[in-house]
Design a protein around this motif. Structure first.
Motif, mmCIF file in Angstrom:
data_model
loop_
_atom_site.group_PDB
_atom_site.id
_atom_site.type_symbol
_atom_site.label_atom_id
_atom_site.label_comp_id
_atom_site.label_asym_id
_atom_site.label_seq_id
_atom_site.Cartn_x
_atom_site.Cartn_y
_atom_site.Cartn_z
ATOM 1 N N GLY A 1 -11.116 -6.058 -0.424
ATOM 2 C CA GLY A 1 -11.403 -5.820 0.987
ATOM 3 C C GLY A 1 -12.855 -5.447 1.178
ATOM 4 O O GLY A 1 -13.717 -5.936 0.453
ATOM 5 N N ASN A 2 -13.124 -4.560 2.152
ATOM 6 C CA ASN A 2 -14.504 -4.131 2.351
ATOM 7 C C ASN A 2 -14.737 -2.816 1.614
ATOM 8 O O ASN A 2 -13.874 -2.342 0.895
ATOM 9 N N ARG A 3 -15.931 -2.238 1.801
ATOM 10 C CA ARG A 3 -16.263 -1.048 1.019
ATOM 11 C C ARG A 3 -15.378 0.157 1.352
ATOM 12 O O ARG A 3 -15.232 1.060 0.537
ATOM 13 N N ASN A 4 -14.811 0.176 2.555
ATOM 14 C CA ASN A 4 -14.070 1.367 2.981
ATOM 15 C C ASN A 4 -12.558 1.260 2.874
ATOM 16 O O ASN A 4 -11.875 2.260 2.693
ATOM 17 N N ASP A 5 -12.020 0.088 3.062
ATOM 18 C CA ASP A 5 -10.581 -0.054 2.835
ATOM 19 C C ASP A 5 -10.238 -1.437 2.311
ATOM 20 O O ASP A 5 -10.943 -2.401 2.563
ATOM 21 N N GLN A 6 -9.151 -1.443 1.574
ATOM 22 C CA GLN A 6 -8.772 -2.673 0.871
ATOM 23 C C GLN A 6 -7.262 -2.870 0.940
ATOM 24 O O GLN A 6 -6.525 -1.978 1.357
ATOM 25 N N ILE A 7 -6.846 -4.043 0.500
ATOM 26 C CA ILE A 7 -5.418 -4.308 0.316
ATOM 27 C C ILE A 7 -5.182 -4.458 -1.174
ATOM 28 O O ILE A 7 -5.937 -5.159 -1.864
ATOM 29 N N LEU A 8 -4.169 -3.769 -1.653
ATOM 30 C CA LEU A 8 -3.832 -3.894 -3.066
ATOM 31 C C LEU A 8 -3.091 -5.217 -3.252
ATOM 32 O O LEU A 8 -2.066 -5.456 -2.624
ATOM 33 N N MET A 9 -3.655 -6.069 -4.119
ATOM 34 C CA MET A 9 -3.077 -7.392 -4.337
ATOM 35 C C MET A 9 -2.497 -7.484 -5.739
ATOM 36 O O MET A 9 -3.051 -6.904 -6.680
ATOM 37 N N ARG A 10 -1.398 -8.233 -5.858
ATOM 38 C CA ARG A 10 -0.923 -8.600 -7.201
ATOM 39 C C ARG A 10 -1.014 -10.116 -7.320
ATOM 40 O O ARG A 10 -0.447 -10.835 -6.509
ATOM 41 N N ILE A 11 -1.735 -10.560 -8.327
ATOM 42 C CA ILE A 11 -1.891 -11.989 -8.570
ATOM 43 C C ILE A 11 -1.270 -12.306 -9.923
ATOM 44 O O ILE A 11 -1.633 -11.714 -10.943
ATOM 45 N N THR A 12 -0.298 -13.195 -9.925
ATOM 46 C CA THR A 12 0.411 -13.564 -11.158
ATOM 47 C C THR A 12 -0.006 -14.969 -11.549
ATOM 48 O O THR A 12 -0.029 -15.875 -10.712
ATOM 49 N N ARG A 13 -0.373 -15.134 -12.809
ATOM 50 C CA ARG A 13 -0.721 -16.476 -13.288
ATOM 51 C C ARG A 13 0.583 -17.183 -13.656
ATOM 52 O O ARG A 13 1.206 -16.883 -14.673
ATOM 53 N N THR A 14 0.988 -18.111 -12.821
ATOM 54 C CA THR A 14 2.291 -18.750 -13.026
ATOM 55 C C THR A 14 2.187 -20.032 -13.849
ATOM 56 O O THR A 14 3.203 -20.575 -14.281
ATOM 57 N N GLY A 15 0.954 -20.520 -14.053
ATOM 58 C CA GLY A 15 0.744 -21.713 -14.884
ATOM 59 C C GLY A 15 -0.719 -21.764 -15.271
ATOM 60 O O GLY A 15 -1.494 -20.893 -14.861
ATOM 61 N N GLU A 16 -1.120 -22.756 -16.083
ATOM 62 C CA GLU A 16 -2.526 -22.856 -16.494
ATOM 63 C C GLU A 16 -3.454 -22.752 -15.289
ATOM 64 O O GLU A 16 -4.434 -22.020 -15.307
ATOM 65 N N GLN A 17 -3.130 -23.512 -14.239
ATOM 66 C CA GLN A 17 -3.990 -23.544 -13.047
ATOM 67 C C GLN A 17 -3.299 -22.966 -11.815
ATOM 68 O O GLN A 17 -3.759 -23.182 -10.703
ATOM 69 N N TYR B 1 0.142 8.816 -6.622
ATOM 70 C CA TYR B 1 1.012 7.755 -6.116
ATOM 71 C C TYR B 1 0.403 6.371 -6.375
ATOM 72 O O TYR B 1 1.111 5.425 -6.748
ATOM 73 N N MET B 2 -0.900 6.269 -6.188
ATOM 74 C CA MET B 2 -1.573 4.977 -6.392
ATOM 75 C C MET B 2 -1.508 4.565 -7.867
ATOM 76 O O MET B 2 -1.287 3.399 -8.185
ATOM 77 N N VAL B 3 -1.670 5.537 -8.764
ATOM 78 C CA VAL B 3 -1.552 5.257 -10.200
ATOM 79 C C VAL B 3 -0.135 4.746 -10.504
ATOM 80 O O VAL B 3 0.052 3.772 -11.241
ATOM 81 N N ALA B 4 0.852 5.383 -9.893
ATOM 82 C CA ALA B 4 2.248 4.988 -10.125
ATOM 83 C C ALA B 4 2.521 3.577 -9.608
ATOM 84 O O ALA B 4 3.112 2.752 -10.308
ATOM 85 N N VAL B 5 2.064 3.299 -8.396
ATOM 86 C CA VAL B 5 2.303 1.980 -7.796
ATOM 87 C C VAL B 5 1.637 0.875 -8.619
ATOM 88 O O VAL B 5 2.236 -0.165 -8.897
ATOM 89 N N MET B 6 0.388 1.123 -9.005
ATOM 90 C CA MET B 6 -0.334 0.109 -9.784
ATOM 91 C C MET B 6 0.335 -0.096 -11.147
ATOM 92 O O MET B 6 0.496 -1.223 -11.601
ATOM 93 N N SER B 7 0.733 0.988 -11.766
ATOM 94 C CA SER B 7 1.350 0.889 -13.092
ATOM 95 C C SER B 7 2.676 0.138 -13.005
ATOM 96 O O SER B 7 2.967 -0.721 -13.837
ATOM 97 N N GLU B 8 3.457 0.450 -11.983
ATOM 98 C CA GLU B 8 4.745 -0.233 -11.817
ATOM 99 C C GLU B 8 4.548 -1.722 -11.547
ATOM 100 O O GLU B 8 5.282 -2.570 -12.064
#
Ligand code: SAH
Length: 217
Positions: free
Chosen positions: A176-192, A65-72
């Motif tokens: 996040g920390n070593r035991n749990d994290q939040i999956l983030m999506r960061i989009t580069r919307t401009g040069e900066q 499921y994690m592979v699917a979510v990340m890929s999507e």
């Protein structure tokens, strides 16, 4: 030889489609890639279960499921150059090979990289480029990337990933920390300019390196 195609179809229906993944190309890729080849033989029978599995060196192949979510979340149409950090078994890289044009993958543990290379070649995914390196620096020579996916948990987002994205490019990374994290999506919307989205809670092995966690001896 066992036929795993029924188990694979069940995995995709039960764990991927039923949980809301809609990208048809991701679904088709996961129906194609023989996940059981990416785990050791003794674990073949568990390869399509709803869980990560050990692959040696205290590392894991991610839950389907994690592979699917990340890929999507990478929003790929087949034309992209993609970087994966954390080759591990090579399974995510194989899925990416069906979704993007060029795939680069970094792994810090040589024995895992070797094994992934072998399996990817045997399964017809020779186009995946693997390099043994500390992936917290990205892969400068091959940048920029339309998409970067980090399959290990980071304490913070390494600057090199942000710099190595094309404008419009997407970075998927567990933070996040070593035991749990939040999956983030960061989009580069401009040069900066970057836009950040929090996707879901997750639990990955640590990203170890200069801009990641220190290794525990
Ligand atoms: N994508 C993999 C999941 C592997 S688990 C799969 O489909 O099987 C995460 C992997 O990241 C491990 O193999 C670990 O050794 C690797 N890793 C951790 N820190 C890293 C770093 N700084 N650079 C490259 N690989 C790293």
């Amino acid at each position: 030889m066992r036929d795993f195609s029924i188990a694979r179809r069940r995995m995709v229906e039960g764990q991927v489609i039923n949980r809301g993944v809609k990208d048809r190309r991701v679904i088709d890729a996961m129906l194609k890639v023989p996940r059981h080849k990416f785990v050791e033989e003794a674990l073949e029978g568990q390869a399509y279960q709803d869980a990560p599995l050990p692959i040696g060196e205290k590392q894991t192949i991610s839950q389907p499921y994690m592979v699917a979510v990340m890929s999507e979340a990478l929003v790929l149409n087949g034309s992209e150059t993609v970087l994966e950090v954390g080759t591990g078994s090579g399974y995510q890289a194989a899925v990416l090979a069906l979704l993007a044009d060029r795939v680069f993958s970094l792994e810090r543990i040589p024995s895992l990289a070797r094994r992934a290379r072998k399996v990817l070649d045997e399964c017809g995914f020779s186009k995946v480029n693997i390099r043994v390196a500390d992936g917290t620096h990205g892969w400068q020579d091959m940048a920029p990337f339309d998409a970067i996916v980090v399959t290990a948990g980071a304490p913070e987002v390494p600057q090199d990933y942000l710099d190595q994205l094309t404008v419009g490019g997407r970075l998927i990374i567990p933070v996040g920390n070593r035991n749990d994290q939040i999956l983030m999506r960061i989009t580069r919307t401009g040069e900066q300019e970057y836009q950040e989205e929090q996707m879901l809670g997750c639990r990955f092995v640590p990203l170890i390196g200069n801009h990641g966690w220190q290794s525990k001896h």
